[in-house]
Design a protein around this motif. Structure first.
Motif, PDB file in Angstrom:
ATOM      1  N   GLN A   1       4.763   2.155  -4.129  1.00  0.00           N
ATOM      2  CA  GLN A   1       3.435   1.901  -4.701  1.00  0.00           C
ATOM      3  C   GLN A   1       3.235   2.680  -6.003  1.00  0.00           C
ATOM      4  OE1 GLN A   1       0.331   2.845  -1.907  1.00  0.00           O
ATOM      5  NE2 GLN A   1      -1.270   1.984  -3.244  1.00  0.00           N
ATOM      6  N   VAL A   2       3.648   3.930  -6.007  1.00  0.00           N
ATOM      7  CA  VAL A   2       3.541   4.751  -7.224  1.00  0.00           C
ATOM      8  C   VAL A   2       4.398   4.133  -8.329  1.00  0.00           C
ATOM      9  CG1 VAL A   2       4.116   7.020  -8.233  1.00  0.00           C
ATOM     10  CG2 VAL A   2       2.936   6.887  -6.024  1.00  0.00           C
ATOM     11  N   ALA A   3       5.606   3.729  -7.980  1.00  0.00           N
ATOM     12  CA  ALA A   3       6.511   3.144  -8.974  1.00  0.00           C
ATOM     13  C   ALA A   3       5.904   1.881  -9.580  1.00  0.00           C
ATOM     14  CB  ALA A   3       7.859   2.827  -8.333  1.00  0.00           C
ATOM     15  N   GLU A   4       5.296   1.071  -8.735  1.00  0.00           N
ATOM     16  CA  GLU A   4       4.681  -0.178  -9.215  1.00  0.00           C
ATOM     17  C   GLU A   4       3.558   0.129 -10.199  1.00  0.00           C
ATOM     18  OE1 GLU A   4       3.640  -2.712  -5.823  1.00  0.00           O
ATOM     19  OE2 GLU A   4       2.122  -3.600  -7.159  1.00  0.00           O
ATOM     20  N   GLN A   5       2.759   1.110  -9.867  1.00  0.00           N
ATOM     21  CA  GLN A   5       1.633   1.495 -10.742  1.00  0.00           C
ATOM     22  C   GLN A   5       2.129   2.065 -12.066  1.00  0.00           C
ATOM     23  OE1 GLN A   5      -1.579   0.970 -10.230  1.00  0.00           O
ATOM     24  NE2 GLN A   5      -1.177  -0.002  -8.255  1.00  0.00           N
ATOM     25  N   ILE A   6       3.138   2.919 -11.984  1.00  0.00           N
ATOM     26  CA  ILE A   6       3.638   3.578 -13.199  1.00  0.00           C
ATOM     27  C   ILE A   6       4.356   2.560 -14.103  1.00  0.00           C
ATOM     28  CG2 ILE A   6       5.237   5.366 -14.058  1.00  0.00           C
ATOM     29  CD1 ILE A   6       2.694   6.499 -12.725  1.00  0.00           C
ATOM     30  N   ALA A   7       5.051   1.617 -13.483  1.00  0.00           N
ATOM     31  CA  ALA A   7       5.787   0.603 -14.264  1.00  0.00           C
ATOM     32  C   ALA A   7       4.846  -0.231 -15.121  1.00  0.00           C
ATOM     33  CB  ALA A   7       6.582  -0.299 -13.325  1.00  0.00           C
ATOM     34  N   ARG A   8       3.578  -0.318 -14.701  1.00  0.00           N
ATOM     35  CA  ARG A   8       2.604  -1.140 -15.439  1.00  0.00           C
ATOM     36  C   ARG A   8       1.977  -0.409 -16.618  1.00  0.00           C
ATOM     37  NH1 ARG A   8      -1.199  -3.048 -10.950  1.00  0.00           N
ATOM     38  NH2 ARG A   8       0.284  -4.004  -9.548  1.00  0.00           N
ATOM     39  N   VAL A   9       2.221   0.889 -16.739  1.00  0.00           N
ATOM     40  CA  VAL A   9       1.609   1.658 -17.837  1.00  0.00           C
ATOM     41  C   VAL A   9       2.238   1.186 -19.159  1.00  0.00           C
ATOM     42  CG1 VAL A   9       1.334   3.969 -18.844  1.00  0.00           C
ATOM     43  CG2 VAL A   9       1.168   3.649 -16.355  1.00  0.00           C
ATOM     44  N   PRO A  10       1.397   0.861 -20.162  1.00  0.00           N
ATOM     45  CA  PRO A  10       1.956   0.399 -21.434  1.00  0.00           C
ATOM     46  C   PRO A  10       2.925   1.417 -22.025  1.00  0.00           C
ATOM     47  CG  PRO A  10      -0.430   0.067 -21.377  1.00  0.00           C
ATOM     48  CD  PRO A  10      -0.076   0.849 -20.148  1.00  0.00           C
ATOM     49  N   GLY A  11       4.076   0.953 -22.465  1.00  0.00           N
ATOM     50  CA  GLY A  11       5.064   1.846 -23.078  1.00  0.00           C
ATOM     51  C   GLY A  11       6.133   2.319 -22.107  1.00  0.00           C
ATOM     52  N   VAL A  12       5.909   2.119 -20.811  1.00  0.00           N
ATOM     53  CA  VAL A  12       6.952   2.498 -19.837  1.00  0.00           C
ATOM     54  C   VAL A  12       7.992   1.384 -19.811  1.00  0.00           C
ATOM     55  CG1 VAL A  12       7.455   2.900 -17.388  1.00  0.00           C
ATOM     56  CG2 VAL A  12       5.452   3.954 -18.456  1.00  0.00           C
ATOM     57  N   ARG A  13       9.245   1.749 -20.145  1.00  0.00           N
ATOM     58  CA  ARG A  13      10.283   0.720 -20.259  1.00  0.00           C
ATOM     59  C   ARG A  13      10.859   0.362 -18.900  1.00  0.00           C
ATOM     60  NH1 ARG A  13      10.990  -0.138 -25.472  1.00  0.00           N
ATOM     61  NH2 ARG A  13      10.167   1.488 -26.802  1.00  0.00           N
ATOM     62  N   ARG A  14      11.058   1.354 -18.082  1.00  0.00           N
ATOM     63  CA  ARG A  14      11.507   1.086 -16.720  1.00  0.00           C
ATOM     64  C   ARG A  14      11.245   2.310 -15.863  1.00  0.00           C
ATOM     65  NH1 ARG A  14      17.695   2.169 -16.401  1.00  0.00           N
ATOM     66  NH2 ARG A  14      18.103   3.221 -18.363  1.00  0.00           N
ATOM     67  N   VAL A  15      11.295   2.113 -14.577  1.00  0.00           N
ATOM     68  CA  VAL A  15      11.139   3.250 -13.669  1.00  0.00           C
ATOM     69  C   VAL A  15      12.394   3.367 -12.820  1.00  0.00           C
ATOM     70  CG1 VAL A  15       8.599   3.246 -13.549  1.00  0.00           C
ATOM     71  CG2 VAL A  15       9.902   1.853 -11.946  1.00  0.00           C
ATOM     72  N   LEU A  16      12.774   4.596 -12.516  1.00  0.00           N
ATOM     73  CA  LEU A  16      13.919   4.849 -11.640  1.00  0.00           C
ATOM     74  C   LEU A  16      13.366   5.493 -10.376  1.00  0.00           C
ATOM     75  CD1 LEU A  16      16.171   6.652 -14.325  1.00  0.00           C
ATOM     76  CD2 LEU A  16      16.085   4.203 -13.830  1.00  0.00           C
ATOM     77  N   LEU A  17      13.832   5.028  -9.236  1.00  0.00           N
ATOM     78  CA  LEU A  17      13.353   5.593  -7.977  1.00  0.00           C
ATOM     79  C   LEU A  17      14.347   6.637  -7.491  1.00  0.00           C
ATOM     80  CD1 LEU A  17      12.046   2.467  -6.038  1.00  0.00           C
ATOM     81  CD2 LEU A  17      10.955   3.864  -7.775  1.00  0.00           C
ATOM     82  N   SER A  18      13.836   7.819  -7.195  1.00  0.00           N
ATOM     83  CA  SER A  18      14.734   8.870  -6.753  1.00  0.00           C
ATOM     84  C   SER A  18      14.106   9.655  -5.610  1.00  0.00           C
ATOM     85  CB  SER A  18      15.077   9.779  -7.949  1.00  0.00           C
ATOM     86  OG  SER A  18      16.059  10.716  -7.584  1.00  0.00           O
TER      87      SER A  18
END
Ligand code: PMV
Length: 328
Positions: A299-316
């Motif tokens: 859920q956090v990753a989905e929210q952060i991925a939508r922030v303008p300027g975020v190119r991708r998210v990595l889950l760790s």
């Protein structure tokens, strides 16, 4: 020809290393605490080439830039000196995440190099000695030797032999989620070596950074033991903001953040206000690492991925320590 292969993971500092008491030996003013990142890996393959007169360094399949190759060579000189050897090597480094952009590729690189070169040159170093060796390549590499939650003890000795990392808790002790927001894949303009030297020399807030660091580290250490995300998260955010505040206040000023970095900070605060426990931390670059509960990670990753300027998210998540993969 002896070939040794090793793997090490990146790490993210929760209580940061920012400032050296000895520039040549990478000895820090303070200790630091990190979590080793699962899935963010550097693989090193190192071959001894007895007839060669120079080292050859490749990164992600291409010849390394001259400055990077030189840094690797200088590190290997330390290993050769300890092994009483002169043999040159061929090194292949592969990282599966953006390098030199505040994602601590130097940590995983030098931790993996320490293991591979220890094996190839037959040094037989203990994990403690490997951490001391990795530190010479890059301070934060001392921590990537171990998995899970790791503390680099500043040490006191002038030769740095007591400045090494120890495990605070293994990865399985506490399964938290870590979301890495990649906002910029380019190389950073001011590396951490230069950045921390400028902050130490030129920031009026550097003394305050040093004086308040131990309290943050203590909160983070006990928070890890107690699996207390609020305690760890708040202390890590505070510690990160102080590192950046001290750097911003230097002359010349160091600003590692992009608009997307700031947008992620705001989003993390909004998520928290909405009841989703999340905390940010940022190293010497524009990427943001977000700590959360393991069950909230998607859920956090989905929210952060939508922030303008975020190119991708990595889950760790907390990951393993460095390891030798093969020798032949
Ligand atoms: O290990 P270095 O020289 O790349 O320095 C790392 C500095 C920070 O990433 C900003 C903080 C840390 O403790 O990793």
């Amino acid at each position: 020809m002896i070939v040794a292969r090793a793997r090490a993971n990146a790490n993210v500092a929760l209580a940061k290393y920012w400032g050296k008491r000895d520039e040549a030996l990478n000895l820090p003013f303070t200790g630091s605490i990190s979590v080793t990142l699962d899935g963010l890996e550097t693989h090193v393959s190192l071959a001894l080439v007895p007839r060669s007169s120079s080292d050859r360094v490749r990164m992600n399949g291409a010849p390394a830039l001259a400055a990077e190759a030189q840094r690797v060579s200088r590190f290997l000189d330390l290993v050769r000196a300890q092994a009483h050897a002169a043999t040159r090597v061929e090194v292949d480094l592969e990282s599966n995440f953006p390098v030199a952009a505040g994602l601590a590729s130097s940590a995983s690189t030098f931790a993996a190099l320490a293991l591979a070169s220890n094996r190839a040159f037959g040094l037989d170093l203990s994990p403690e000695q490997l951490s001391v060796l990795a530190r010479r390549g890059s301070g934060s590499a001392a921590r990537s030797i171990h998995g899970g939650f790791v503390e680099w003890l500043a040490g006191e000795a002038a030769d740095g032999l007591d400045s090494r990392a120890v495990q605070v808790a293994p990865a399985h002790h506490w399964s938290i989620g870590i979301v890495v927001a990649v906002t910029d894949e380019g190389r950073k303009k001011v590396g951490s070596r230069e950045g921390m030297a400028i902050a130490a020399r030129e920031s009026p807030f550097f003394r305050a950074w040093l004086e308040t660091h131990a309290a943050d580290a203590a909160a983070i250490r006990s928070g890890i033991w107690a699996r207390d995300l609020l305690l760890v998260g708040e202390a890590a955010e505070h510690n990160c903001l102080k590192m950046h505040a001290a750097s911003l206040a230097a002359r010349p000023s160091l600003l590692y953040w992009t608009p997307a970095t700031v947008a992620v900070i705001h989003r993390v605060r909004e998520l928290r206000a909405d009841g989703l426990e999340a905390y940010f931390t940022i190293d010497a670059g524009p990427q943001v690492k977000v700590l959360c509960r393991a069950e909230d990670r998607a859920q956090v990753a989905e929210q952060i991925a939508r922030v303008p300027g975020v190119r991708r998210v990595l889950l760790s998540a907390p990951g393993p320590g460095a390891e030798v993969l093969a020798t032949r």
